[in-house]
Structures are given as C-alpha cells and as structure tokens.
Design an enzyme around this catalytic site. Sequence first.
Site, mmCIF file in Angstrom:
data_model
loop_
_atom_site.group_PDB
_atom_site.id
_atom_site.type_symbol
_atom_site.label_atom_id
_atom_site.label_comp_id
_atom_site.label_asym_id
_atom_site.label_seq_id
_atom_site.Cartn_x
_atom_site.Cartn_y
_atom_site.Cartn_z
ATOM 1 N N GLY A 87 7.953 3.103 1.907
ATOM 2 C CA GLY A 87 8.903 2.212 1.249
ATOM 3 C C GLY A 87 8.138 1.343 0.286
ATOM 4 N NE ARG A 90 1.098 -0.961 -4.645
ATOM 5 C CZ ARG A 90 0.141 -0.427 -5.334
ATOM 6 N NH1 ARG A 90 -0.671 -1.199 -5.986
ATOM 7 N NH2 ARG A 90 -0.019 0.863 -5.397
ATOM 8 C CG ASP A 122 -2.614 -7.576 -0.659
ATOM 9 O OD1 ASP A 122 -1.989 -6.617 -1.160
ATOM 10 O OD2 ASP A 122 -3.715 -7.973 -1.101
ATOM 11 N N GLY A 123 0.861 -6.565 -0.421
ATOM 12 C CA GLY A 123 1.969 -6.607 -1.381
ATOM 13 C C GLY A 123 1.550 -6.962 -2.798
ATOM 14 N NE ARG A 173 7.020 1.668 -10.774
ATOM 15 C CZ ARG A 173 6.395 2.196 -9.718
ATOM 16 N NH1 ARG A 173 5.281 2.892 -9.880
ATOM 17 N NH2 ARG A 173 6.848 2.004 -8.497
ATOM 18 N NE ARG A 180 9.472 5.700 -4.717
ATOM 19 C CZ ARG A 180 8.375 5.216 -5.252
ATOM 20 N NH1 ARG A 180 7.236 5.849 -5.099
ATOM 21 N NH2 ARG A 180 8.386 4.084 -5.922
ATOM 22 C CG ASP A 249 4.476 8.573 -1.104
ATOM 23 O OD1 ASP A 249 3.847 9.628 -0.889
ATOM 24 O OD2 ASP A 249 3.917 7.486 -1.268
ATOM 25 C CG ASN A 250 2.864 8.436 -5.089
ATOM 26 O OD1 ASN A 250 3.569 7.457 -4.869
ATOM 27 N ND2 ASN A 250 1.620 8.522 -4.690
HETATM 28 P P1 AMP Z 1 0.586 4.596 -3.229
HETATM 29 O O1 AMP Z 1 -0.666 5.263 -2.740
HETATM 30 O O2 AMP Z 1 0.348 3.586 -4.305
HETATM 31 O O3 AMP Z 1 1.631 5.570 -3.603
HETATM 32 O O4 AMP Z 1 1.152 3.769 -1.996
HETATM 33 C C1 AMP Z 1 1.550 4.366 -0.808
HETATM 34 C C2 AMP Z 1 2.341 3.386 0.032
HETATM 35 O O5 AMP Z 1 1.544 2.241 0.344
HETATM 36 C C3 AMP Z 1 3.602 2.862 -0.627
HETATM 37 O O6 AMP Z 1 4.585 2.721 0.370
HETATM 38 C C4 AMP Z 1 3.176 1.519 -1.163
HETATM 39 O O7 AMP Z 1 4.251 0.623 -1.289
HETATM 40 C C5 AMP Z 1 2.197 1.060 -0.104
HETATM 41 N N1 AMP Z 1 1.189 0.126 -0.653
HETATM 42 C C6 AMP Z 1 0.215 0.418 -1.521
HETATM 43 N N2 AMP Z 1 -0.520 -0.672 -1.807
HETATM 44 C C7 AMP Z 1 0.009 -1.693 -1.109
HETATM 45 C C8 AMP Z 1 -0.295 -3.083 -0.967
HETATM 46 N N3 AMP Z 1 -1.305 -3.651 -1.626
HETATM 47 N N4 AMP Z 1 0.491 -3.804 -0.164
HETATM 48 C C9 AMP Z 1 1.515 -3.251 0.513
HETATM 49 N N5 AMP Z 1 1.853 -1.962 0.435
HETATM 50 C C10 AMP Z 1 1.111 -1.179 -0.365
HETATM 51 MG MG MG Z 2 3.414 5.298 -4.523
#
Ligand code: AMP
Ligand code: MG
Length: 494
Positions: A87, A90, A122-123, A173, A180, A249-250
């Site tokens: 989900g 961030r 940390d979001g 964005r 997705r 998810d991407n």
């Molecule tokens: P990503 O690899 O960027 O596609 O992220 C995979 C998942 O990790 C997604 O659900 C993102 O929302 C979550 N995520 C990535 N970086 C952070 C962060 N710094 N804080 C919280 N959630 C994160």
């Molecule tokens: Mg992602």
Amino acid sequence: MKSPEFDNSYARLPERFFKRVTPEAAPDPHLLKLNHGLAKQLGLSGEWLGSEAGIAMLSGQSMPDGADPIAMVYAGHQFGGWSPQLGDGRAALVGEVLGPDGVRWDIQLKGSGRTPFSRSGDGESALGPVLREYIVSEAMAAYGVPTTRALAACTTGRDVVRETRLPGAVLTRVAQSHVRIGTFQYFYARSDAEALRALSDYVIARHFPQAASATVPYAVLLESVVRAQAQLVAKWLGLGFIHGVMNTDNMQIVGETIDYGPCAFMDVFDANRVFSSIDRSGRYAWAQQPEMAFWNLKQLAQSLSLIIDADEIRSADLAQQALACFSPAFQTEMDAVFGAKFGFELEETAEGDDINSFLQTTFSMMALQHIDFTLFFRRLTQLAGGEDEDMFLNLFDDLYVAQDWLKLWRENTAQISGQISKQALAGMQKTNPIYIPRNHRVAQVIEAALQDDFAPFHRLVDVLNTPYTHQPEHADLELPPSEDEIVSQTFCGT
Ligand code: AMP
Ligand code: MG
C-alpha cells in the site's frame, strides 16, 4: 488564480480500497521546481501552485478545500516473492482533477509522511530520489514513453535519516491512475470477488471504456493491459532503459512507467545490465524486461480469472487468450521502435519480416565492441544525415567490425541512390535521443543540490525537455561518463 477542483472518484470506492490520511505538515516548505507545462495540461493554475497555499499543498503542509487524501492499498510480488500487504507507505493521493481535455489525473504526494501502510518505513523521501524521479520521469515524457509525471518538487524542512541525515523532500506525482497489478492481487489473495469486480469496473470506466461493451469485459480489460505493457517495455528497450524494480506493485494498469527508484539508462551496451543494488540475480536486467512484464501479467490474469467468467475453465481459457496477445504486441512495437531507430522503411519490417535477426547480430556486436547505446544511435543518425562517417566508426574497438556492420546496415536500409530517405532520416532523428539522464549526470546534480546548488538540476531538466534537439552549449551532457565518473549501481533511496 484558483485552487484545483478535485473530484475524488477512487475515494468513492468501498472503504477497504484505501485509508484516509493526513499528510505530515512540512515545517519549512520550499518549492524547488514547478512544471508549468504540465500544470497547464492539467488545467491547474501555475500561479496558484506557486503561491503560499499551492506550496502548502505540494509539500503536504496543508490541504486545500476539496482534497480528500488517501493511501491506496495493494499487495505484490517483490522480486518474485509474495507480499500480501503493501500500500502507499509514503504517498498520499491528494485527489483527482479533470484536465481541459476531460482526462482524469491523480495528484499524489510522494514522501508526505507515514500512512497505515508504512510498515517499518518512515514515510519520507530524501531530496536525491525526488530530484532523480523528477528528471527521469520528465525525460521519459519527452521521449513519448507513457509515464507518470512530475508536477513539482519541494523540500520540507524536515531531515530524513538514511545512512546519513538528508534533507526531506516531496515529489508531486501525476498519473492517469495509481492502480497497479498489485491492487488486483490484493483482492484476489483475499478471494474478494466483489472488490475485484468493483476495481475492474472502475478501471474499465476510467481507462478502457471500450471494454465495457464487450461480451466479456474483464477479458478485454486484461487484453488491454497486456497490450499496453508489451508496448511499454519495447519502448524501454529502445532507450536502453532499465526499470530496476518491476515488481507487480510497480506495474501500473494503464501502462505508464511508474516508480523511478533504482532505474537507469545504460551507457555501454550490455543486454544483461543491471544497476539496482538489490537486484542481485539480474531478474530485471535490460533484456529480461519483456519476460518479467509477462510474468507480472500472468499474476494479473490469475487475479482476474476469478471474475472473468462464472465457469472456471472458460475463465482460465479467456485469460490465456488475452495473455497470448503479449508476444505479437511486443514484437510489433519492437519492429516499430527499432525499425525507426535504424532508419528502416516501415513496409520493409512489416508482416513476417521482422528485424529480429538483424537486432540480435547488432546487439551481440555492440556488447563485444563496448559501444555506448545512446551514442551508437545518435552517431548513426548523424551518419545517415550525411555527417562524417569517422565519428560513428570511432565508437568501435575494431574498425573492421565497424565497416562490416555498416555494410550490413546499409543492405538493410531502404536506399534511394545511395541515400536514406528523408522520411526514414526524420524517423531516426525523432527516436534517437541526443540527451538521456545519464547516471553520472544525475548523481552530479544530486551532489550539487545537497550543497544547495540547484543550477545543474534545472539545466539537466531543461535540456532533457527537448532531448532530440541539438543544444551545442550543452555538449557535455551528450557524453558518456569518463572512467572516474562511472556510476555502476543505483539505489531505491527508501
Ligand atoms: P517501492 O520499492 O518503492 O516500490 O516500495 C515498496 C513498498 O514499500 C511500497 O508499499 C512503499 O509504499 C513502501 N515504502 C517504500 N519506502 C518507504 C518509506 N520510506 N516509508 C514507508 N513505506 C515505504
Ligand atoms: Mg512502488
């Protein structure tokens, strides 16, 4: 000067599709960059976005009237492993706006603080990845590749802790959708057919309205996504682009490139090239991308099989038929992309006479000769336009190989009295960029920005805005990295 008028259709879906969130207030927001061209396309007032209230929204400090920020829920296969609960961890979808052309756009803040889906994260986003996404996603748009866009970049005035303390930032964005493959998987994994139907109906109404009147709408939905992603990946290959983290998810449902984490454009050609520090097995290497896109689409097909038809066998059959569109759609797009890049007349490459064997020979040769991908096509375009042949030949380690290859290319090119047609040359000029966001340049831009010098960032974004136009004063941005400038790894930056 007016604030955006939001119409939040996703927030009208059932409650289990998202959580309402409040972006974390930025203590000291600063606008680094506003994309005026995109603002205009969306029908948003650039003046308002640049105002105090606009910056407050773009940095997540405070929301204007009509915004209804949510974090979307999804799941996904990450590097092949199943994660049942992801989900927006961030990101916050501020709302949707309708552009003057009637297109609905998501406005999402990335790096705006924790959400119920943040897990241990940390979001936050650090400045570097925000600038990186701004540069690369806008370059992709300039190449005509379907992509999410960057409306703005702001610093928050709040540090984030990675390996060191870094300035925090928010990227605004814009996407046609943030749904997705993983969104479908989330509900499939919970056997929630009702939610899958609601999600599919939503996606059809918003993005694939032609599917609504089909005999089996969800099969047509699947086929539409299959085609969009097959075409997308062929376009990536044509630019030497490596997404780096093609987890389900991407992979966005409309076929826009999303999630610019550890992506990269390769310099020296290598079909097995990987940049991402976490892609240890080379799962998402340049040449693997079509296969991985197909793998992802199989997961979507499995999710949709639950609702395509009441009869399980018929459902599986229709899903298979939709998946079978991948290969021909990919091949047709590859022919179009590389046919144009090499200056081949379209008739020549159409119908059964695809350019596969020529491509295979060329790619093997490029790897053995250590040739820079972008310069190879750029110099070939110059040569085709009548410029000095030596510039092209100099790219090769071995002059004999160069001359042999050139002979092969000429045999394959529609030649009119020894010259390439005007139309084919124009095609080459429109598809072989002079400027790409080379890794070392992006790294230099980020390094300068961390020293409070944003001039290199603005310059790179400006030059990449017209990547097919020669800009002699920016000759340095055409060049591959020197030995000590090479950046061989990229990071998610999370
Ligand atoms: P990503 O690899 O960027 O596609 O992220 C995979 C998942 O990790 C997604 O659900 C993102 O929302 C979550 N995520 C990535 N970086 C952070 C962060 N710094 N804080 C919280 N959630 C994160
Ligand atoms: Mg992602």
